[in-house]
Design a protein around this motif. Structure first.
Motif, short mmCIF file in Angstrom:
data_model
loop_
_atom_site.label_atom_id
_atom_site.label_comp_id
_atom_site.label_asym_id
_atom_site.label_seq_id
_atom_site.Cartn_x
_atom_site.Cartn_y
_atom_site.Cartn_z
N UNK A 55 0.90 -1.16 0.00
CA UNK A 55 0.00 0.00 0.00
C UNK A 55 0.94 1.21 0.00
N UNK A 56 1.13 1.81 -1.15
CA UNK A 56 2.15 2.85 -1.28
C UNK A 56 1.71 3.97 -2.22
N UNK A 57 0.96 4.94 -1.71
CA UNK A 57 0.57 6.05 -2.58
C UNK A 57 1.75 6.96 -2.92
N UNK A 58 2.81 6.92 -2.13
CA UNK A 58 3.95 7.83 -2.31
C UNK A 58 4.73 7.52 -3.59
N UNK A 59 5.10 6.26 -3.79
CA UNK A 59 5.92 5.91 -4.95
C UNK A 59 5.20 4.95 -5.90
N UNK A 60 3.93 4.77 -5.70
CA UNK A 60 3.20 3.89 -6.60
C UNK A 60 3.54 2.42 -6.45
N UNK A 67 6.52 0.97 -6.50
CA UNK A 67 7.73 0.47 -7.15
C UNK A 67 8.85 0.12 -6.17
N UNK A 68 9.11 0.96 -5.20
CA UNK A 68 10.19 0.68 -4.25
C UNK A 68 9.87 -0.50 -3.35
N UNK A 69 8.69 -0.52 -2.70
CA UNK A 69 8.41 -1.67 -1.85
C UNK A 69 8.28 -2.98 -2.63
N UNK A 70 7.81 -2.91 -3.86
CA UNK A 70 7.72 -4.13 -4.67
C UNK A 70 9.12 -4.68 -4.94
N UNK A 71 10.08 -3.80 -5.21
CA UNK A 71 11.46 -4.24 -5.44
C UNK A 71 12.05 -4.85 -4.17
#
Length: 98
Positions: A59-64, A66-70
């Motif tokens: 759940x990441x509105x900040x970076x869409x 991409x960073x947590x998925x990586x």
């Protein structure tokens, strides 16, 4: 202390600039934190049948996302390698409740 901070020259502003940039980006608008988005994501996981629930969600509105998925992808690979090395790879398979 201020003398040591001054010795860094222009780099002394980097921590404050990073903080200000992040706070500015998430303070308002679509990128701001929304507790309801987290609650909705948790509900979606709870409503997903056992055995089909994801190991991780983002759940990441900040970076869409991409960073947590990586990070999640890398973490998943490291975890899988570790569990395989200790003979416990089967623990990574989510099974449905009978």
């Amino acid at each position: 202390d201020q003398q040591r901070l001054a010795a860094y020259g222009p780099l002394s502003r980097v921590p404050a600039d990073l903080y200000d940039g992040i706070i500015g980006a998430i303070s308002s608008g679509e990128k701001s934190p929304n507790p309801q988005a987290v609650a909705d994501a948790v509900l979606a996981v709870v409503e997903t049948p056992a055995g089909r629930r994801p190991m991780r969600i983002v759940v990441d509105p900040f970076m869409g996302g991409s960073a947590p998925e990586a990070v999640n992808k890398t973490t998943s690979e490291v975890q899988a390698n570790l569990f395989e090395a200790i003979g416990q790879k089967d623990l990574l398979v989510l099974k449905g409740m009978d």
